[in-house]
Design a protein around this motif. Structure first.
Motif, PDB file in Angstrom:
ATOM      1  N   ARG A 229       0.858  -1.194   0.000  1.00 21.54           N
ATOM      2  CA  ARG A 229       0.000   0.000   0.000  1.00 21.54           C
ATOM      3  C   ARG A 229       0.887   1.235   0.000  1.00 21.54           C
ATOM      4  NH1 ARG A 229      -2.675   4.715  -0.018  1.00 21.54           N
ATOM      5  NH2 ARG A 229      -0.883   5.208   1.220  1.00 21.54           N
ATOM      6  N   GLU A 230       0.835   1.924  -1.092  1.00 20.61           N
ATOM      7  CA  GLU A 230       1.480   3.247  -1.202  1.00 20.61           C
ATOM      8  C   GLU A 230       0.962   3.889  -2.477  1.00 20.61           C
ATOM      9  OE1 GLU A 230       2.354   6.040  -0.256  1.00 20.61           O
ATOM     10  OE2 GLU A 230       4.021   5.304   0.958  1.00 20.61           O
ATOM     11  N   THR A 231       0.929   5.194  -2.503  1.00 19.10           N
ATOM     12  CA  THR A 231       0.604   5.856  -3.758  1.00 19.10           C
ATOM     13  C   THR A 231       1.170   7.272  -3.733  1.00 19.10           C
ATOM     14  OG1 THR A 231      -1.169   6.222  -5.367  1.00 19.10           O
ATOM     15  CG2 THR A 231      -1.643   6.846  -3.098  1.00 19.10           C
ATOM     16  N   PRO A 232       1.774   7.760  -4.831  1.00 21.96           N
ATOM     17  CA  PRO A 232       2.121   6.962  -6.008  1.00 21.96           C
ATOM     18  C   PRO A 232       3.301   6.050  -5.692  1.00 21.96           C
ATOM     19  CG  PRO A 232       2.953   9.203  -6.237  1.00 21.96           C
ATOM     20  CD  PRO A 232       2.184   9.183  -4.952  1.00 21.96           C
ATOM     21  N   LEU A 233       3.565   5.142  -6.619  1.00 25.97           N
ATOM     22  CA  LEU A 233       4.698   4.224  -6.452  1.00 25.97           C
ATOM     23  C   LEU A 233       5.916   4.785  -7.198  1.00 25.97           C
ATOM     24  CD1 LEU A 233       2.725   0.920  -7.051  1.00 25.97           C
ATOM     25  CD2 LEU A 233       3.780   1.620  -4.879  1.00 25.97           C
ATOM     26  N   SER A 234       7.051   4.841  -6.517  1.00 25.81           N
ATOM     27  CA  SER A 234       8.281   5.298  -7.165  1.00 25.81           C
ATOM     28  C   SER A 234       8.931   4.143  -7.927  1.00 25.81           C
ATOM     29  CB  SER A 234       9.267   5.827  -6.115  1.00 25.81           C
ATOM     30  OG  SER A 234       9.817   4.743  -5.390  1.00 25.81           O
ATOM     31  N   ALA A 235       9.945   4.464  -8.717  1.00 21.13           N
ATOM     32  CA  ALA A 235      10.684   3.407  -9.428  1.00 21.13           C
ATOM     33  C   ALA A 235      11.348   2.453  -8.439  1.00 21.13           C
ATOM     34  CB  ALA A 235      11.715   4.021 -10.370  1.00 21.13           C
ATOM     35  N   ILE A 236      11.754   2.970  -7.279  1.00 22.08           N
ATOM     36  CA  ILE A 236      12.343   2.086  -6.248  1.00 22.08           C
ATOM     37  C   ILE A 236      11.304   1.051  -5.811  1.00 22.08           C
ATOM     38  CG2 ILE A 236      13.261   1.972  -3.892  1.00 22.08           C
ATOM     39  CD1 ILE A 236      14.299   4.845  -4.295  1.00 22.08           C
ATOM     40  N   HIS A 237      10.095   1.546  -5.496  1.00 24.35           N
ATOM     41  CA  HIS A 237       9.031   0.618  -5.068  1.00 24.35           C
ATOM     42  C   HIS A 237       8.754  -0.418  -6.159  1.00 24.35           C
ATOM     43  CE1 HIS A 237       7.464   4.403  -2.758  1.00 24.35           C
ATOM     44  NE2 HIS A 237       8.418   3.789  -2.081  1.00 24.35           N
ATOM     45  N   LEU A 238       8.621   0.074  -7.386  1.00 23.90           N
ATOM     46  CA  LEU A 238       8.257  -0.825  -8.495  1.00 23.90           C
ATOM     47  C   LEU A 238       9.356  -1.858  -8.747  1.00 23.90           C
ATOM     48  CD1 LEU A 238       6.639   1.870 -10.787  1.00 23.90           C
ATOM     49  CD2 LEU A 238       5.440  -0.049  -9.719  1.00 23.90           C
ATOM     50  N   GLU A 239      10.604  -1.430  -8.658  1.00 26.42           N
ATOM     51  CA  GLU A 239      11.709  -2.388  -8.865  1.00 26.42           C
ATOM     52  C   GLU A 239      11.705  -3.460  -7.786  1.00 26.42           C
ATOM     53  OE1 GLU A 239      15.427  -0.347  -9.270  1.00 26.42           O
ATOM     54  OE2 GLU A 239      14.909   0.416 -11.262  1.00 26.42           O
ATOM     55  N   ASN A 240      11.463  -3.040  -6.534  1.00 27.17           N
ATOM     56  CA  ASN A 240      11.424  -4.020  -5.448  1.00 27.17           C
ATOM     57  C   ASN A 240      10.252  -4.984  -5.619  1.00 27.17           C
ATOM     58  OD1 ASN A 240      13.719  -3.107  -4.124  1.00 27.17           O
ATOM     59  ND2 ASN A 240      12.584  -1.604  -2.892  1.00 27.17           N
ATOM     60  N   LEU A 241       9.111  -4.450  -6.019  1.00 31.39           N
ATOM     61  CA  LEU A 241       7.934  -5.308  -6.222  1.00 31.39           C
ATOM     62  C   LEU A 241       8.165  -6.266  -7.387  1.00 31.39           C
ATOM     63  CD1 LEU A 241       5.159  -2.623  -5.592  1.00 31.39           C
ATOM     64  CD2 LEU A 241       5.564  -4.668  -4.197  1.00 31.39           C
TER      65      LEU A 241
END
Ligand code: FMN
Length: 197
Positions: A131-143
């Motif tokens: 749960r977070e918004t917006p998602l950064s590139a760091i978040h997306l890479e980890n996911l």
């Protein structure tokens, strides 16, 4: 559902917004247990989880999750801290970006991240509800890293096609999908393609 049904399930709660999702999931698991049909459940909390739970659900998380046992954040004596104990499933709900990062990098620096590390290394069923918004590139890479490892990424993103009319029904659109991916039968929401009641 064709997924393997969770028999021994770790429910981890972090300090992301979305404690009501965890509360709803645990309410369902408690009902299953009372009916003699639920998985064995153990709860682990991140250090921030109690504060966010109190804000969003009110009260003390430890009391609210009874009768399920709550393990301390650094209690590596918990059975699910070792692969040999055979705990087969874990859900992190809600899952903060901080915990996403630590799981994605295998830090094992708390019971929660150790338990996730064990599930991943044993190739068992890990479901995270970020749960977070917006998602950064760091978040997306980890996911992405976690998705590529076989982790189910089921974001706290409610749907509205079942026309929910209460907050609880909105929560259920997420919790139902989480239960599906844990192989646990449920009728929390009307499924697509079935007639409206
Ligand atoms: C009320 C509140 C809401 C928060 N919501 C989020 C959120 O939705 N997503 C997130 O990644 N962090 C959120 N945070 C920040 C996390 O709690 C913080 O990054 C913390 O270090 C997470 O640690 P944990 O993963 O060990 O719980 C929130 C914090 C508070 C106090």
């Amino acid at each position: 559902m064709s997924r393997v049904r969770a028999e021994r399930l770790v429910v981890a709660i972090t300090g992301a917004s979305g404690a009501p999702y965890a509360k709803r999931l645990l309410d369902v698991l408690r009902r299953m247990r009372e009916a003699g049909d639920g998985p064995e459940v153990a709860v682990v909390l991140s250090p921030t989880a109690p504060e966010v739970w109190a804000l969003e659900c009110g009260g003390d998380v430890r009391a609210a999750v009874e009768p399920f046992p709550v393990w301390g954040g650094r209690d590596y004596k918990a059975p699910f801290a070792s692969g040999s104990a055979g705990w087969d499933a874990m859900v992190v709900i809600p899952c903060s970006m901080s915990t996403v990062a630590r799981i994605a990098h295998g830090t094992s620096d708390s019971l929660l991240t150790r338990a996730a590390d064990v599930i991943i290394k044993e190739k068992r069923n890990l479901v995270i509800v970020p749960r977070e918004t917006p998602l950064s590139a760091i978040h997306l890479e980890n996911l992405l890293k976690l998705a590529n490892l076989g982790v189910t990424v089921a974001p706290a993103m409610p749907s509205f096609y079942a026309q929910p009319t209460s907050v609880e029904a909105v929560l259920d659109t997420v919790v139902a999908r989480v239960l599906d991916h844990l192989g646990l039968p449920n009728d929390l929401m009307r499924r697509w393609g079935t007639p409206a009641g």
